[in-house]
Design an enzyme around this catalytic site. Structure first.
Site, PDB file in Angstrom:
ATOM      1  N   LYS A   1       2.468  55.879  63.614  1.00  0.00           N
ATOM      2  CA  LYS A   1       2.454  55.760  62.144  1.00  0.00           C
ATOM      3  C   LYS A   1       1.774  54.442  61.763  1.00  0.00           C
ATOM      4  CE  LYS A   1       6.264  58.976  61.788  1.00  0.00           C
ATOM      5  NZ  LYS A   1       7.540  59.379  61.197  1.00  0.00           N
TER       6      LYS A   1
ATOM      7  N   HIS B   1       1.169  66.068  58.394  1.00  0.00           N
ATOM      8  CA  HIS B   1       2.496  65.494  58.632  1.00  0.00           C
ATOM      9  C   HIS B   1       3.250  65.417  57.301  1.00  0.00           C
ATOM     10  CE1 HIS B   1       5.610  62.595  59.614  1.00  0.00           C
ATOM     11  NE2 HIS B   1       5.393  62.889  60.894  1.00  0.00           N
TER      12      HIS B   1
ATOM     13  N   GLU C   1       8.363  70.598  62.116  1.00  0.00           N
ATOM     14  CA  GLU C   1       9.115  69.374  61.864  1.00  0.00           C
ATOM     15  C   GLU C   1      10.226  69.649  60.863  1.00  0.00           C
ATOM     16  OE1 GLU C   1       6.972  65.712  62.949  1.00  0.00           O
ATOM     17  OE2 GLU C   1       6.064  66.228  61.043  1.00  0.00           O
TER      18      GLU C   1
ATOM     19  N   ASN D   1       3.506  59.054  68.026  1.00  0.00           N
ATOM     20  CA  ASN D   1       2.891  58.774  66.726  1.00  0.00           C
ATOM     21  C   ASN D   1       3.353  57.395  66.254  1.00  0.00           C
ATOM     22  OD1 ASN D   1       1.964  58.724  64.126  1.00  0.00           O
ATOM     23  ND2 ASN D   1       3.197  60.445  63.396  1.00  0.00           N
TER      24      ASN D   1
HETATM   25  P1  PGA Z   1      10.783  60.417  64.585  1.00  0.00           P
HETATM   26  O1  PGA Z   1       9.521  60.954  63.763  1.00  0.00           O
HETATM   27  O2  PGA Z   1      10.519  60.647  66.034  1.00  0.00           O
HETATM   28  O3  PGA Z   1      10.892  58.984  64.207  1.00  0.00           O
HETATM   29  O4  PGA Z   1      11.945  61.232  64.089  1.00  0.00           O
HETATM   30  C1  PGA Z   1       8.979  62.197  64.096  1.00  0.00           C
HETATM   31  C2  PGA Z   1       7.770  62.475  63.288  1.00  0.00           C
HETATM   32  O5  PGA Z   1       7.582  61.874  62.214  1.00  0.00           O
HETATM   33  O6  PGA Z   1       6.974  63.322  63.717  1.00  0.00           O
END
Ligand code: PGA
Length: 222
Positions: free
Chosen positions: A9, A87, A144, A7
């Site tokens: 983002k 999310h 999560e 991801n």
């Molecule tokens: P991260 O994020 O791998 O940076 O901890 C995970 C997520 O937001 O799903």
């Protein structure tokens, strides 16, 4: 099937994603899907056949007069096969509700895109309650832990196993694909093999070499 979802983002520019895709080496595996969730403007950059395209959000509405929204039909048209919804950052910063997530899941399924429904412990029961049985069977779920997102630690194996069983109980299904997200990286990935059907990786996916290591770690036979 196993799933490794990167991801991005809101990270990276067009040039950075182009370079990343040139550098990313991922073997095509029969029982593992390696998926990249790119920002909307860059969905078209993914032409690698070894990696599957995902989006990070979708409109809860069908195509129509919804300024600024990107419909599931449009995502499908761009080659998107999976879409992250619900999310914790969407819930927190964009005030996304469980009902909206449910509507998004239904839009995606109608467009033949698999929803990846993210849930923290707090909203898990409420989120599952908003979903129809048919939506549940056509979705992937990701547990999560908010405290672990963007950090360096991961929730213990026992805690993850417990949350997986909670999701199985709530959804009344033993066959759903259940993923874990939160500080997954090349050093801790091996502890998740056999515990979950896949992982959501953000920070550790931003460097192609580190992401390739995560993929290798989750698919030990490669
Ligand atoms: P991260 O994020 O791998 O940076 O901890 C995970 C997520 O937001 O799903």
């Amino acid at each position: 099937m196993k799933y490794i979802i990167a991801n991005f983002k809101s990270h990276k520019t067009k040039q950075e994603i182009t370079t990343y895709l040139e550098e990313l080496v991922v073997e095509q595996l029969q029982d593992t899907k390696v998926v990249l969730a790119l920002p909307f403007p860059y969905l078209h950059l993914l032409s690698q056949s070894t990696v599957t395209l995902a989006a990070q959000d979708v409109s809860p509405f069908p195509p129509g007069s919804y300024t600024g929204a990107v419909s599931a039909v449009q995502l499908a048209d761009c080659g998107v096969r999976y879409c992250i919804i619900g999310h914790s950052e969407r819930r927190r910063y964009f005030h996304e509700t469980s009902v909206e997530v449910s509507n998004k899941a239904d839009e995606l399924i109608s467009a033949k895109i698999t929803p990846i429904i993210c849930m923290g412990e707090v909203e898990m029961a409420k989120q599952v309650a908003t979903l129809s049985e048919s939506t549940i069977t056509k979705s992937l779920f990701a547990f999560e832990n908010l405290d672990d997102i963007g950090g360096t630690t991961t929730t213990s194996k026992d805690q993850i196993q417990y949350q997986v069983s909670q999701i199985r109980d709530l959804t009344k299904s033993n066959s759903l694909g259940i993923l874990y997200g939160g500080s997954v990286n090349k050093d801790n990935i091996k502890t998740l093999t056999g515990v979950v059907d896949g992982v959501l990786v953000a920070t550790a996916s931003l460097d192609p070499e580190s992401f390739s290591e995560v993929v290798k770690g989750f698919t030990p036979h490669v």
